[in-house]
Motif scaffolding. Structure first.
Motif, PDB file in Angstrom:
ATOM      1  N   GLY A  38       2.855  13.840  -2.851  1.00 20.49           N
ATOM      2  CA  GLY A  38       3.689  15.021  -3.045  1.00 20.49           C
ATOM      3  C   GLY A  38       4.161  15.198  -4.469  1.00 20.49           C
ATOM      4  O   GLY A  38       4.095  14.286  -5.295  1.00 20.49           O
ATOM      5  N   ILE A  39       4.625  16.427  -4.736  1.00 23.72           N
ATOM      6  CA  ILE A  39       5.225  16.770  -6.028  1.00 23.72           C
ATOM      7  C   ILE A  39       6.654  17.232  -5.769  1.00 23.72           C
ATOM      8  O   ILE A  39       6.896  18.001  -4.842  1.00 23.72           O
ATOM      9  N   ALA A  40       7.599  16.752  -6.568  1.00 27.74           N
ATOM     10  CA  ALA A  40       8.976  17.247  -6.543  1.00 27.74           C
ATOM     11  C   ALA A  40       9.425  17.356  -7.988  1.00 27.74           C
ATOM     12  O   ALA A  40       9.723  16.361  -8.631  1.00 27.74           O
ATOM     13  N   GLY A  41       9.407  18.573  -8.507  1.00 25.25           N
ATOM     14  CA  GLY A  41       9.702  18.739  -9.931  1.00 25.25           C
ATOM     15  C   GLY A  41       8.688  17.956 -10.747  1.00 25.25           C
ATOM     16  O   GLY A  41       7.490  18.008 -10.467  1.00 25.25           O
ATOM     17  N   ARG A  42       9.173  17.185 -11.728  1.00 24.04           N
ATOM     18  CA  ARG A  42       8.239  16.462 -12.587  1.00 24.04           C
ATOM     19  C   ARG A  42       7.842  15.097 -12.023  1.00 24.04           C
ATOM     20  O   ARG A  42       7.224  14.293 -12.702  1.00 24.04           O
ATOM     21  N   GLN A  43       8.208  14.865 -10.752  1.00 24.14           N
ATOM     22  CA  GLN A  43       7.857  13.588 -10.123  1.00 24.14           C
ATOM     23  C   GLN A  43       6.715  13.769  -9.126  1.00 24.14           C
ATOM     24  O   GLN A  43       6.599  14.800  -8.480  1.00 24.14           O
ATOM     25  N   THR A  44       5.912  12.732  -8.990  1.00 23.94           N
ATOM     26  CA  THR A  44       4.951  12.694  -7.893  1.00 23.94           C
ATOM     27  C   THR A  44       5.132  11.365  -7.164  1.00 23.94           C
ATOM     28  O   THR A  44       5.599  10.388  -7.753  1.00 23.94           O
ATOM     29  N   GLY A  45       4.819  11.373  -5.872  1.00 29.80           N
ATOM     30  CA  GLY A  45       5.006  10.155  -5.094  1.00 29.80           C
ATOM     31  C   GLY A  45       4.090  10.127  -3.885  1.00 29.80           C
ATOM     32  O   GLY A  45       3.481  11.149  -3.531  1.00 29.80           O
ATOM     33  N   ILE A  46       3.944   8.956  -3.305  1.00 27.04           N
ATOM     34  CA  ILE A  46       3.075   8.766  -2.141  1.00 27.04           C
ATOM     35  C   ILE A  46       3.919   8.200  -1.010  1.00 27.04           C
ATOM     36  O   ILE A  46       4.599   7.189  -1.193  1.00 27.04           O
ATOM     37  N   TYR A  47       3.884   8.854   0.152  1.00 27.55           N
ATOM     38  CA  TYR A  47       4.644   8.348   1.297  1.00 27.55           C
ATOM     39  C   TYR A  47       3.934   7.140   1.896  1.00 27.55           C
ATOM     40  O   TYR A  47       2.852   7.278   2.453  1.00 27.55           O
ATOM     41  N   PRO A  48       4.520   5.946   1.827  1.00 22.24           N
ATOM     42  CA  PRO A  48       3.863   4.742   2.332  1.00 22.24           C
ATOM     43  C   PRO A  48       3.894   4.655   3.861  1.00 22.24           C
ATOM     44  O   PRO A  48       3.121   3.923   4.459  1.00 22.24           O
ATOM     45  N   LEU A  49       4.811   5.412   4.454  1.00 21.87           N
ATOM     46  CA  LEU A  49       4.987   5.411   5.913  1.00 21.87           C
ATOM     47  C   LEU A  49       5.221   6.849   6.336  1.00 21.87           C
ATOM     48  O   LEU A  49       5.642   7.669   5.526  1.00 21.87           O
ATOM     49  N   GLU A  50       5.016   7.128   7.606  1.00 24.10           N
ATOM     50  CA  GLU A  50       5.415   8.442   8.102  1.00 24.10           C
ATOM     51  C   GLU A  50       6.935   8.531   8.015  1.00 24.10           C
ATOM     52  O   GLU A  50       7.630   7.573   8.353  1.00 24.10           O
ATOM     53  N   SER A  51       7.421   9.655   7.530  1.00 25.11           N
ATOM     54  CA  SER A  51       8.864   9.766   7.341  1.00 25.11           C
ATOM     55  C   SER A  51       9.242  11.228   7.175  1.00 25.11           C
ATOM     56  O   SER A  51       8.382  12.066   6.896  1.00 25.11           O
ATOM     57  N   PRO A  52      10.529  11.547   7.320  1.00 29.98           N
ATOM     58  CA  PRO A  52      10.961  12.892   6.929  1.00 29.98           C
ATOM     59  C   PRO A  52      10.800  13.028   5.420  1.00 29.98           C
ATOM     60  O   PRO A  52      10.838  12.019   4.712  1.00 29.98           O
ATOM     61  N   GLY A  53      10.647  14.248   4.910  1.00 27.65           N
ATOM     62  CA  GLY A  53      10.505  14.378   3.465  1.00 27.65           C
ATOM     63  C   GLY A  53      10.423  15.822   3.027  1.00 27.65           C
ATOM     64  O   GLY A  53      10.021  16.690   3.804  1.00 27.65           O
TER      65      GLY A  53
END
Lengths: 314, 230
Positions: free
Chosen positions: B181-196
């Motif tokens: 995912g992208i949130a502003g200037r950050q990117t990240g990877i969800y390691p588990l199923e989760s809310p987000g």
């Protein structure tokens, strides 16, 4: 030699004093909410204070012993009954095969702890037996207990009868005043809001669990709104969320947060906070770091005496 | 001579710009700044490394974040004032050059209607086609600034301004494991199923978090990541 869970209760998990050293990987410490209770009853039984205990909420679990052993209950007062006879918190108790332990009604507090002499044999993950419900690891199969689970007892044994002195037992209340240390953004509270934070009481809302307590009270604001990049937080961090309300982070908190950090509840008073549930209230009293350190040192000293006393009396 | 003076000036600047405050009675936070920047993060990573590789008595762990380090300690063996001076000592001998990446890790990214539900949204935010968004996203190497939120969730930066779409107004209750995912200037990877609430633009099959492994999290602070389209 097991403890059979006949009824699981609403949320019963295996916890110890938590997992340290892995926050930088996003792995939070977990562990008991009320560290004082868990440490006291473990020491009372001659266990290591970090031994795993059961943390129960109300309705609590109903359990059956299949062997002779000593155990102790601490934390919340849930009217414990052993074979329908009332038994006391903070005392060593003895169970025999087929004895049934259950809990009648919540008198005071939100989380009760059960420790057995010799401890439980449960899953260790990254150096701790605490259950991490999000990652589904640690404790008992990484989950809350369910009916039919059998917890293996490591070395069940009877111990000599002892009771913890009332002066050592945390002064639980439904409306405690807990001491706090100012944190990163405390100075950004306007003076009127600072008074409000320190003089008005806050109510624990139903949006409160092992991750954090959402409080409701007079809305607080900062002198100027501050956009924050995320930074590490801890058990007891009081964050100001955009609607002006407060969240206190508890044992299962995420490792980082991006809200202003107003203050932190001092370690010595976290047990008082941990015993609150929805509808209970809390007020904050500002102290210095040195005051907090002294409060911790006094409790550690008391624990040291208890440990020595138990060892000497056998 | 000139070099050492420049160094002194820089050091003085550090002390003026940073602050140390108690995070309760058993942790202290050293803040270098309040923005996502390679400079602040490099300093945070170096300080955390200096502390972790040579911990002082009573230290439990040092946790780097975007622009800060939080040091957790055992109040039975040390106290805030001691911790503060331990940190100052480490700061005075901190290397000022940018630390090299620990590793560059390639992460395969799957792009499809199912795995990339927010790609169109990022496109309309950027006034670009989906292909242009992907080209911009895939052309960069991202640094893991910190981990948090979930075990093994790496906060990576910096996403190109043009495609730095803000978080969803209403977060999803379930984001599948492996979502990128992208949130502003950050990117990240969800390691588990989760809310987000991040804009999900792809998914990876790589296991980001494996509790059974001795190294349960694939990414560590300071790693660099390149996304490779599958």
């Amino acid at each position: 030699m097991t403890l059979l869970i006949r009824k699981p209760g609403i949320l019963t998990t295996v916890q110890d004093l938590g997992r340290t050293g892995y926050r930088l990987l996003g792995i939070n410490p977990n562990g008991v909410m009320d560290r004082a209770a868990a440490r006291l009853i473990n020491i009372l039984l001659g266990n290591d204070e970090n031994d795993a205990v059961l943390e129960m909420h109300f309705p609590a679990a109903e359990m059956e012993f299949d062997t002779e052993c000593s155990f102790a209950i601490g934390g919340a007062e849930f009217s414990a009954m052993l074979n329908d006879e009332p038994v006391r918190n903070w005392s060593t108790l003895n169970a025999f095969p087929s004895d049934i332990l259950r809990f009648g009604k919540p008198e005071l507090g939100t989380r009760a702890y059960l420790a057995v002499a010799g401890g439980f044999v449960v899953d260790e993950w990254l150096g701790s037996r605490s259950t991490n419900l999000v990652a589904a690891v640690g404790g008992f199969e990484g989950r809350k207990l369910k009916a039919g689970d059998r917890l293996e007892l490591r070395s069940p044994r009877p111990v000599k009868p002892h009771t913890i002195a009332p002066s050592l037992i945390p002064k639980y209340s439904r409306f405690p005043t807990v001491r706090v240390i100012a944190s990163g953004e405390f100075d950004l509270l306007t003076s009127i809001r600072e008074r409000s934070f320190l003089n008005d009481g806050f109510t624990v809302t139903k949006d409160s669990n092992r991750m954090g307590f959402r409080l409701s009270g007079p809305p607080l604001h900062l002198l100027h709104s501050k956009e924050m990049v995320s930074a590490a937080v801890t058990f007891g961090t009081i964050q100001l969320i955009p609607d002006g309300q407060l969240i206190v982070l508890m044992a299962d908190h995420q490792t980082v947060g991006g809200y202003p950090r107003i203050a932190n509840v001092i370690s010595a008073d976290l047990p008082l906070l941990a015993q609150l549930g929805p509808g209970d209230g809390v007020s904050f009293h500002l102290v210095s770091v040195a005051d907090a350190e002294q409060a911790s040192a006094i409790f550690e000293n008391d624990l040291c005496w208890l440990r020595t006393g138990i060892r000497l009396l056998g | 001579m000139l070099r050492s003076c420049a160094f002194c000036a820089l050091l003085r600047l550090f002390f003026i710009l940073m602050r140390i405050f108690p995070l309760g009675d058993s942790a202290a936070t050293i803040e270098f700044g309040n923005e996502i920047s390679a400079g602040f993060n490099s300093r945070s990573l170096s300080l955390a490394k200096a502390l972790s590789s040579n911990p002082f008595a009573g230290m439990n762990e040092a946790v780097p974040a975007y622009a800060s380090v939080t040091v957790y300690f055992n109040t039975r063996s040390t106290q805030f004032e001691t911790v503060k001076s331990e940190i100052a000592t480490r700061l005075s001998s901190l290397p000022t050059d940018k630390p090299n990446a620990l590793r560059i890790i390639e992460i395969p990214i799957l792009i499809s209607a199912k795995t990339s539900p927010d790609l169109d949204r990022v496109g309309s935010f950027a006034h670009l086609t989906v292909d242009q968004v992907l080209e911009i996203f895939l052309s960069k190497i991202y640094r893991v600034h910190m981990l948090g939120f979930l075990p093994g969730f790496a906060y990576m930066a910096e996403v190109d301004d043009r495609i730095a779409a803000p978080r969803l107004v209403t977060p999803r209750t379930k984001v599948p494991k492996g979502s990128i995912g992208i949130a502003g200037r950050q990117t990240g990877i969800y390691p588990l199923e989760s809310p987000g609430g991040w804009n999900i633009i792809g998914r990876t099959d790589l296991q980001m978090f494996d509790p059974e492994s001795d190294n349960p999290c694939l990414l560590k602070p300071g790693d660099e990541v390149r996304f490779v389209r599958e």
